[in-house]
Design a protein around this motif. Structure first.
Motif: not given
Length: 142
Positions: A104-120
């Protein structure tokens, strides 16, 4: 007279984690292995964190993935952490990692992602590199 034998079928100490919908799709998880996961500072890596292979102090380990690691030349291996792990700085933990399957793409945690980033958008950055290693990120609707 002898004492009866007691058989414990359930141990009250163990807990079963709540479903998190990390695994999805028609295949589910195809390949899992136990690897050494290392971090540079005290961290708790959550189940679903994207990892990549690296060599630290002449030892093959997995570390939290970076955007640069996704596009780096060479035989990088990617995986998704199967269990939440607390790891001390410059130490490693032997833990389960998923190396192939549908997630599930929504459940994968991307370590570089910050709060303001668009997860998609961040998932799209990783999708092709992961697809080449048979890690398929599926869009699952809630």
């Amino acid at each position: 007279m002898s004492n009866p034998v007691t058989l414990d079928l359930v141990t009250p100490e163990a807990t079963i984690p709540a479903p998190d919908n990390l695994i999805s799709g028609p295949k589910g998880v195809v390949h899992t292995d136990i690897v050494k996961v290392r971090v540079s500072e005290d961290s708790t890596l959550k189940r679903g964190t994207l990892l990549m292979s690296d060599v630290v102090e002449d030892e093959n380990v997995f570390v939290p993935c970076t955007v640069a690691g996704l596009s780096a030349e060479g035989p990088n291996t990617f995986g998704i952490l199967a269990d939440t792990s607390t790891i001390a700085a410059d130490e490693y933990a032997e833990t389960g990692v998923y190396f192939e399957g549908d997630f599930n793409a929504n459940a994968v945690i991307l370590p570089w992602e910050i709060e303001d980033d668009d997860h998609d958008e961040q998932i799209e950055v990783a999708r092709e590199a992961l697809r080449r290693q048979k890690i398929f990120l599926r869009n699952v609707h809630k």
